[in-house]
Enzyme design. Structure first.
Site, PDB file in Angstrom:
ATOM      1  N   ARG A   1      25.986  29.900  20.521  1.00  0.00           N
ATOM      2  CA  ARG A   1      25.088  28.766  20.261  1.00  0.00           C
ATOM      3  C   ARG A   1      25.823  27.535  19.714  1.00  0.00           C
ATOM      4  NH1 ARG A   1      19.737  29.624  19.959  1.00  0.00           N
ATOM      5  NH2 ARG A   1      19.577  27.971  18.416  1.00  0.00           N
TER       6      ARG A   1
ATOM      7  N   ASP B   1      16.443  19.141  21.492  1.00  0.00           N
ATOM      8  CA  ASP B   1      16.280  20.599  21.531  1.00  0.00           C
ATOM      9  C   ASP B   1      16.996  21.222  22.734  1.00  0.00           C
ATOM     10  OD1 ASP B   1      15.356  23.020  20.584  1.00  0.00           O
ATOM     11  OD2 ASP B   1      13.408  22.870  21.591  1.00  0.00           O
ATOM     12  N   GLY B   2      17.385  22.489  22.581  1.00  0.00           N
ATOM     13  CA  GLY B   2      17.912  23.256  23.711  1.00  0.00           C
ATOM     14  C   GLY B   2      19.410  23.528  23.687  1.00  0.00           C
TER      15      GLY B   2
ATOM     16  N   ASN C   1      15.067  24.927   9.902  1.00  0.00           N
ATOM     17  CA  ASN C   1      16.351  25.367  10.472  1.00  0.00           C
ATOM     18  C   ASN C   1      17.271  26.021   9.438  1.00  0.00           C
ATOM     19  OD1 ASN C   1      16.559  22.588  12.839  1.00  0.00           O
ATOM     20  ND2 ASN C   1      15.795  24.668  13.176  1.00  0.00           N
TER      21      ASN C   1
ATOM     22  N   SER D   1       6.992  20.508  16.263  1.00  0.00           N
ATOM     23  CA  SER D   1       7.874  21.195  15.301  1.00  0.00           C
ATOM     24  C   SER D   1       8.086  20.415  13.995  1.00  0.00           C
ATOM     25  CB  SER D   1       9.219  21.530  15.956  1.00  0.00           C
ATOM     26  OG  SER D   1       9.034  22.348  17.093  1.00  0.00           O
TER      27      SER D   1
ATOM     28  N   ARG E   1      17.870  29.771   9.829  1.00  0.00           N
ATOM     29  CA  ARG E   1      18.664  30.359  10.932  1.00  0.00           C
ATOM     30  C   ARG E   1      19.811  31.183  10.351  1.00  0.00           C
ATOM     31  NH1 ARG E   1      18.953  26.242  16.070  1.00  0.00           N
ATOM     32  NH2 ARG E   1      16.702  25.937  16.209  1.00  0.00           N
TER      33      ARG E   1
ATOM     34  N   ARG F   1      10.988  14.915  23.742  1.00  0.00           N
ATOM     35  CA  ARG F   1      11.517  16.232  23.371  1.00  0.00           C
ATOM     36  C   ARG F   1      12.182  16.849  24.588  1.00  0.00           C
ATOM     37  NH1 ARG F   1       9.554  20.960  19.413  1.00  0.00           N
ATOM     38  NH2 ARG F   1      11.338  22.306  19.767  1.00  0.00           N
TER      39      ARG F   1
END
Ligand code: IPE
Ligand code: IPE
Ligand code: MG
Length: 253
Positions: free
Chosen positions: A35, A22-23, A70, A198, A73, A190
């Site tokens: 992104r 993540d991130g 996802n 999640s 998105r 994570r």
């Protein structure tokens, strides 16, 4: 980094490590970038961690790359991620073969664009006899999706007379999950400072040790993996028992 590596007890490695990568988006934003730039750099971390896990002797590495949720998105991000997926599989296939890594996919592969599915199926076939390490990519995966599918399949098999409902136990359910071939993860990592699961391997993580780090996925490297494993090795896994039961006092007469 060498220091950390030397501290790891090779005889007590987790057999299966699962990572929520993540991130990427925040990493990119912090750099004033789009992104997708973060996702692009996240691939370098994947390469580094697969290599690091292999060098250590981790047998199973599961990477959560794209969740069922996802898909909601923005379209440009989803399309960009799928293109990156195809590009990455093409680029990495040779190394997976060379390093004797067996690729697996858990998730709804039917949801993936045709070209991504084709590329993946090729690599799955080409690496199917490999045995050094299992790399499990969670793509279009979510635990609730998996559990609903498992329940549905069990119901069909009961209806067809293949399963006696009275005999259903944990092993039965386990055998209907997408992870039926793998041991449960002992360590779940994570990245990026979020303290949640999640929708990832909800059933399989029942007794996993959870490790959270603020490091964003594109910055995550072997040394961060070593830190997580060292932390894991310093914990006492009790599985519902007491500490004394695990380490009984030596009997003295
Ligand atoms: C993880 O990074 C990659 C995917 C979920 C595909 P994110 O894209 O979730 O990045 P953040 O959490 O928004 O920073
Ligand atoms: C989890 O990350 C999914 C993957 C890393 C593939 P998300 O960024 O989608 O999760 P939330 O939205 O923070 O819970
Ligand atoms: Mg995220």
């Amino acid at each position: 980094m060498q220091d950390l590596l030397e501290k790891i007890d090779k005889s007590r490695l987790p057999r299966h490590v699962a990572i929520i990568m993540d991130g990427n988006g925040r990493w990119a934003k912090e750099k004033g970038q789009d992104r997708l730039y973060g996702h692009f750099h996240g691939v370098e971390s994947v390469r580094n961690i697969v290599e690091g896990a292999g060098e250590l002797g981790i047998e199973y590495l599961t990477l959560y790359a794209f969740s069922t949720e996802n898909w909601d998105r923005p379209a440009y991000e989803v399309t960009g991620l799928m293109e990156l997926l195809v590009e990455t599989i093409k680029k990495e296939a040779a190394d997976l073969k060379k390093n004797k890594i067996k690729l697996h996919v858990i998730g709804d592969m039917n949801m993936l664009p045709e070209n991504a599915r084709k590329e993946l199926e090729e690599v799955l076939e080409e690496t199917k006899d490999n045995a050094t390490m299992h790399l499990i990519m969670a793509l279009s995966y979510s635990s609730r999706w998996e559990l609903v599918n498992a329940v549905k399949q069990i119901a069909f098999d009961v209806q067809a007379g293949k399963v006696d409902p009275a005999t259903i136990n944990q092993d039965t359910l386990q055998s209907y999950l997408t992870t039926s071939e793998f041991p449960d993860p002992e360590l779940m990592i994570r990245t990026s400072g979020e303290y949640r699961i999640s929708n990832f391997l909800l059933y399989q993580l029942a007794y996993a040790e959870l490790y959270f780090t603020n490091v964003r996925w594109p910055d995550f490297r072997k040394e961060n993996l070593y830190e997580a494993i060292l932390d894991f090795q310093n914990r006492e896994r009790r599985f519902g028992k007491t500490s004394d039961q695990l380490r009984p006092e030596p009997v003295t007469h």
